[in-house]
Design a protein around this motif. Structure first.
Motif, PDB file in Angstrom:
ATOM      1  N   GLU A  28       0.821  -1.204   0.000  1.00 35.15           N
ATOM      2  CA  GLU A  28       0.000   0.000   0.000  1.00 35.15           C
ATOM      3  C   GLU A  28       0.859   1.260   0.000  1.00 35.15           C
ATOM      4  O   GLU A  28       2.023   1.242   0.417  1.00 35.15           O
ATOM      5  CB  GLU A  28      -0.906   0.032   1.250  1.00 35.15           C
ATOM      6  CG  GLU A  28      -1.878  -1.123   1.341  1.00 35.15           C
ATOM      7  CD  GLU A  28      -2.744  -1.067   2.600  1.00 35.15           C
ATOM      8  OE1 GLU A  28      -2.504  -0.173   3.457  1.00 35.15           O
ATOM      9  OE2 GLU A  28      -3.644  -1.918   2.734  1.00 35.15           O
ATOM     10  N   HIS A  29       0.268   2.357  -0.484  1.00 31.79           N
ATOM     11  CA  HIS A  29       0.823   3.701  -0.339  1.00 31.79           C
ATOM     12  C   HIS A  29      -0.240   4.599   0.279  1.00 31.79           C
ATOM     13  O   HIS A  29      -1.438   4.353   0.128  1.00 31.79           O
ATOM     14  CB  HIS A  29       1.232   4.287  -1.698  1.00 31.79           C
ATOM     15  CG  HIS A  29       2.391   3.589  -2.341  1.00 31.79           C
ATOM     16  ND1 HIS A  29       2.670   3.693  -3.678  1.00 31.79           N
ATOM     17  CD2 HIS A  29       3.348   2.785  -1.826  1.00 31.79           C
ATOM     18  CE1 HIS A  29       3.740   2.986  -3.970  1.00 31.79           C
ATOM     19  NE2 HIS A  29       4.164   2.423  -2.856  1.00 31.79           N
ATOM     20  N   ASP A  30       0.201   5.648   0.941  1.00 35.03           N
ATOM     21  CA  ASP A  30      -0.703   6.644   1.495  1.00 35.03           C
ATOM     22  C   ASP A  30      -0.897   7.745   0.451  1.00 35.03           C
ATOM     23  O   ASP A  30       0.039   8.507   0.183  1.00 35.03           O
ATOM     24  CB  ASP A  30      -0.091   7.222   2.778  1.00 35.03           C
ATOM     25  CG  ASP A  30      -0.960   8.316   3.407  1.00 35.03           C
ATOM     26  OD1 ASP A  30      -1.939   8.749   2.773  1.00 35.03           O
ATOM     27  OD2 ASP A  30      -0.631   8.743   4.536  1.00 35.03           O
ATOM     28  N   PRO A  31      -2.083   7.859  -0.163  1.00 31.30           N
ATOM     29  CA  PRO A  31      -2.266   8.856  -1.225  1.00 31.30           C
ATOM     30  C   PRO A  31      -2.031  10.290  -0.759  1.00 31.30           C
ATOM     31  O   PRO A  31      -1.509  11.114  -1.520  1.00 31.30           O
ATOM     32  CB  PRO A  31      -3.728   8.653  -1.644  1.00 31.30           C
ATOM     33  CG  PRO A  31      -4.078   7.265  -1.215  1.00 31.30           C
ATOM     34  CD  PRO A  31      -3.298   7.045   0.036  1.00 31.30           C
ATOM     35  N   THR A  81      -9.319   4.614   1.750  1.00 30.61           N
ATOM     36  CA  THR A  81      -8.352   3.638   2.249  1.00 30.61           C
ATOM     37  C   THR A  81      -7.028   3.933   1.574  1.00 30.61           C
ATOM     38  O   THR A  81      -6.958   4.769   0.657  1.00 30.61           O
ATOM     39  CB  THR A  81      -8.820   2.196   1.953  1.00 30.61           C
ATOM     40  OG1 THR A  81      -7.919   1.261   2.579  1.00 30.61           O
ATOM     41  CG2 THR A  81      -8.855   1.905   0.464  1.00 30.61           C
ATOM     42  N   ASN A  82      -5.967   3.286   2.009  1.00 32.83           N
ATOM     43  CA  ASN A  82      -4.691   3.447   1.327  1.00 32.83           C
ATOM     44  C   ASN A  82      -4.782   2.971  -0.117  1.00 32.83           C
ATOM     45  O   ASN A  82      -5.630   2.140  -0.462  1.00 32.83           O
ATOM     46  CB  ASN A  82      -3.593   2.652   2.044  1.00 32.83           C
ATOM     47  CG  ASN A  82      -3.005   3.398   3.219  1.00 32.83           C
ATOM     48  OD1 ASN A  82      -3.087   4.626   3.301  1.00 32.83           O
ATOM     49  ND2 ASN A  82      -2.400   2.675   4.141  1.00 32.83           N
ATOM     50  N   ALA A  83      -3.898   3.488  -0.963  1.00 29.49           N
ATOM     51  CA  ALA A  83      -3.822   3.033  -2.345  1.00 29.49           C
ATOM     52  C   ALA A  83      -3.322   1.597  -2.388  1.00 29.49           C
ATOM     53  O   ALA A  83      -2.401   1.222  -1.652  1.00 29.49           O
ATOM     54  CB  ALA A  83      -2.880   3.932  -3.139  1.00 29.49           C
ATOM     55  N   LEU A  84      -3.952   0.784  -3.228  1.00 34.42           N
ATOM     56  CA  LEU A  84      -3.493  -0.588  -3.464  1.00 34.42           C
ATOM     57  C   LEU A  84      -2.486  -0.546  -4.613  1.00 34.42           C
ATOM     58  O   LEU A  84      -2.827  -0.172  -5.732  1.00 34.42           O
ATOM     59  CB  LEU A  84      -4.664  -1.506  -3.815  1.00 34.42           C
ATOM     60  CG  LEU A  84      -5.417  -2.147  -2.654  1.00 34.42           C
ATOM     61  CD1 LEU A  84      -5.969  -1.113  -1.684  1.00 34.42           C
ATOM     62  CD2 LEU A  84      -6.536  -3.044  -3.165  1.00 34.42           C
ATOM     63  N   THR A  91      -4.435  10.229 -12.127  1.00 33.09           N
ATOM     64  CA  THR A  91      -5.755  10.842 -11.918  1.00 33.09           C
ATOM     65  C   THR A  91      -5.799  11.575 -10.583  1.00 33.09           C
ATOM     66  O   THR A  91      -6.303  12.704 -10.488  1.00 33.09           O
ATOM     67  CB  THR A  91      -6.845   9.757 -11.977  1.00 33.09           C
ATOM     68  OG1 THR A  91      -6.763   9.097 -13.240  1.00 33.09           O
ATOM     69  CG2 THR A  91      -8.227  10.329 -11.800  1.00 33.09           C
ATOM     70  N   TRP A  92      -5.279  10.924  -9.565  1.00 39.33           N
ATOM     71  CA  TRP A  92      -5.234  11.505  -8.221  1.00 39.33           C
ATOM     72  C   TRP A  92      -4.453  12.828  -8.222  1.00 39.33           C
ATOM     73  O   TRP A  92      -4.920  13.848  -7.702  1.00 39.33           O
ATOM     74  CB  TRP A  92      -4.603  10.489  -7.277  1.00 39.33           C
ATOM     75  CG  TRP A  92      -4.218  10.939  -5.907  1.00 39.33           C
ATOM     76  CD1 TRP A  92      -2.953  11.091  -5.426  1.00 39.33           C
ATOM     77  CD2 TRP A  92      -5.091  11.249  -4.808  1.00 39.33           C
ATOM     78  NE1 TRP A  92      -2.974  11.474  -4.114  1.00 39.33           N
ATOM     79  CE2 TRP A  92      -4.272  11.576  -3.709  1.00 39.33           C
ATOM     80  CE3 TRP A  92      -6.469  11.272  -4.657  1.00 39.33           C
ATOM     81  CZ2 TRP A  92      -4.795  11.941  -2.471  1.00 39.33           C
ATOM     82  CZ3 TRP A  92      -6.992  11.629  -3.427  1.00 39.33           C
ATOM     83  CH2 TRP A  92      -6.159  11.957  -2.349  1.00 39.33           C
ATOM     84  N   LEU A  93      -3.268  12.838  -8.828  1.00 43.76           N
ATOM     85  CA  LEU A  93      -2.451  14.047  -8.820  1.00 43.76           C
ATOM     86  C   LEU A  93      -3.050  15.150  -9.689  1.00 43.76           C
ATOM     87  O   LEU A  93      -3.056  16.326  -9.296  1.00 43.76           O
ATOM     88  CB  LEU A  93      -1.033  13.723  -9.290  1.00 43.76           C
ATOM     89  CG  LEU A  93      -0.165  12.946  -8.301  1.00 43.76           C
ATOM     90  CD1 LEU A  93       1.215  12.679  -8.891  1.00 43.76           C
ATOM     91  CD2 LEU A  93      -0.031  13.700  -6.978  1.00 43.76           C
TER      92      LEU A  93
END
Length: 505
Positions: free
Chosen positions: A46-49, A98-101, A167-169
């Protein structure tokens, strides 16, 4: 010399990088920060977005400061990213559910097995160019909808949206809550297992099978878009409204950065994993050898260009494992010196199937092994086997590309963090039997996204102009004869067979 008013900025993957390029593809400034890799349990990555977004803001400001410019001096912004890593967030607040998968995460194996039970792992391949795998975003999004409380209901209400890291950024860069643009490009969309390669749109049948609400998904746009995705928020890290108009998944970005615009061009990026990408032009080449068919890039309204890709899960990550888990080296750069203390691997092979085998095998139940051990083996042999594993896995993918395309590969362009390892590069040439070529500009992933953004705003005129900036730094020619090459490779293939199918149901 560069003109302050003629610069392009791009974000890179894994670590948050901001790199500013000038017209001649020279790096003007670089800022880089790492974010945490989170492993809650075996197979979960996982990463924390929010941490990724915070680091991104920091490196944007730092790079601008290093260059002595402001956001207003930039011509355009491009983004490149880990492709399949999956984020779901609330568009009202920007808060992730949730955290990024991460692409390496294998928790969705049960979903993969369920989907594959009806029609096999290739049931969607004709439409999306991909097997059903834990690798791709579609199964990760399904897992979040099923396992994170409240997400499915929120999605039905339009209060949960999905994106990969691009997309997130882009959503945050263009203003975030209330203002952010919810888009992705064709290269990232082609790695979700949800986009139809013929129509370049989300496939309703697959969305229905996976039970994914269509309204969660971003709009799909060209990789280089003269119509712009949007502009950066003047209140954000750039402090100005800069066109955001380039978006490429990291491996496709590296192909563009290597100016691999001709049919038959092939590149390998040596990072945490390895990613071999082969340009097949406007022809979609189906793979019968375990490769992936994806979109390589789409510039403006031109027809999309497709590629075959071989994805290898663990390469540079194996060096990190040697450092962090075994303590045989204190930093990754020491692996070459340790490997040079021996003449060869002493007859051992290291198959790093830590999260299964990707191309060309696609065996989620494989696990890593070291085979051929004797009392003779020492630290140097282990280090050498670690490097050789990267080259052997690449050879497997190159063989599959020859088989699927019917094209003989003349050379391999290389980039990524591991290409400074000259022992590895020579071994790659030896075991592949073709020249290996490293470019002068090593940051080809970032450069490719910069090219996409620059083409959109007319900063660069055409592909021919980009080709003139690519320069060779070093070339490694094969030194082994065919008999030695095939004998060593045959041993590797035997080792891989023993790693397969290790996990029981």
């Amino acid at each position: 010399g560069y003109s302050i008013n003629n610069t392009i900025v791009v974000f890179d993957r894994i670590r948050e990088n901001t790199i500013i390029f000038d017209r001649a593809s020279n790096i003007v400034a670089v800022a880089q920060k790492e974010h945490r890799q989170i492993y809650p349990q075996p197979g979960w990555v996982e990463h924390d977005p929010m941490e990724i977004w915070e680091r991104t803001q920091e490196v944007v400001r730092e790079a601008l400061q290093k260059a002595g410019i402001t956001g207003a001096d930039l011509a355009a912004v491009g983004v490149t990213n880990q492709r399949e890593t999956t984020v779901v967030w609330d568009p009202r607040t920007g808060k992730p559910y949730t955290n990024a998968l991460v692409w390496q995460d294998t928790r969705t194996q049960d979903i993969v097995d369920e989907l594959s039970a009806d029609g096999g792992p290739d049931r969607f391949r004709a439409k999306v160019g991909l097997p059903i795998s834990t690798y791709f975003s579609g199964t990760k999004l399904r897992w979040i909808l099923e396992n994170v409380p409240g997400v499915r209901a929120a999605a039905e209400r339009g209060e949960a949206i999905f994106g990969t890291i691009d997309t997130w950024l882009i959503w945050w860069l263009t203003g975030g809550p209330g203002k952010g643009v919810h888009i992705t490009d064709v290269t990232n969309a082609s790695r979700t297992m949800l986009m139809n390669l013929e129509t370049l749109s989300w496939d309703d049948e697959i969305l229905n099978i996976l039970d994914i609400p269509r309204q969660m998904l971003p709009e799909i746009r060209p990789s280089s878009d003269p119509n712009l995705y949007g502009t950066t928020d003047p209140n954000g890290p750039f402090g100005a409204a800069v066109p955001v108009c380039g978006d490429l998944g990291d491996q496709q970005a590296a192909l563009v950065g290597q100016t691999g615009f001709d049919v038959g061009e092939v590149k390998n990026t040596y990072g945490t994993g390895c990613f071999v990408v082969f340009n097949t032009g406007t022809r979609r080449v189906p793979s019968f050898s375990g490769l992936l068919t994806s979109v390589a890039y789409q510039f403006g309204q031109d027809a999309p260009v497709f590629c075959l890709e071989g994805s290898i899960a663990i390469t540079g990550a194996l060096v990190q494992w040697l450092r962090d888990n075994l303590g045989l080296i204190s930093k990754s750069s020491e692996v070459e010196d340790l490997a040079r203390t021996v003449e060869d691997s002493g007859g051992i092979y290291f198959v790093p199937a830590f999260s299964g085998l990707f191309a060309p095998h696609w065996d989620g139940k494989a696990r890593g092994l070291i085979i051929g051990m004797t009392r003779y083996i020492n630290r140097g042999h282990l280090a050498r086997a670690v490097l050789e594993a990267t080259a052997y896995q690449t050879r497997e993918v190159l063989d599959a590309m020859r088989k699927d395309s019917g094209v003989e590969l003349a050379r391999l362009k290389v980039d990524g963090g591991m290409v400074v390892n000259e022992l590895l590069m020579q071994f790659q040439a030896d075991v592949a039997g073709i020249p290996v070529i490293r470019p002068k500009v090593a940051e080809t992933t970032s450069l490719g996204a910069a090219y996409a953004a620059g083409l959109a705003v007319g900063y660069w005129e055409n592909l021919e102009e980009l080709r003139q900036y690519w320069q060779e730094d070093k070339r490694w020619e094969p030194q082994w004869d065919e008999a030695r090459r095939e004998r060593a490779y045959r041993g590797w293939l035997r080792a891989v067979e023993r790693a397969k199918g290790w996990l029981e149901d």
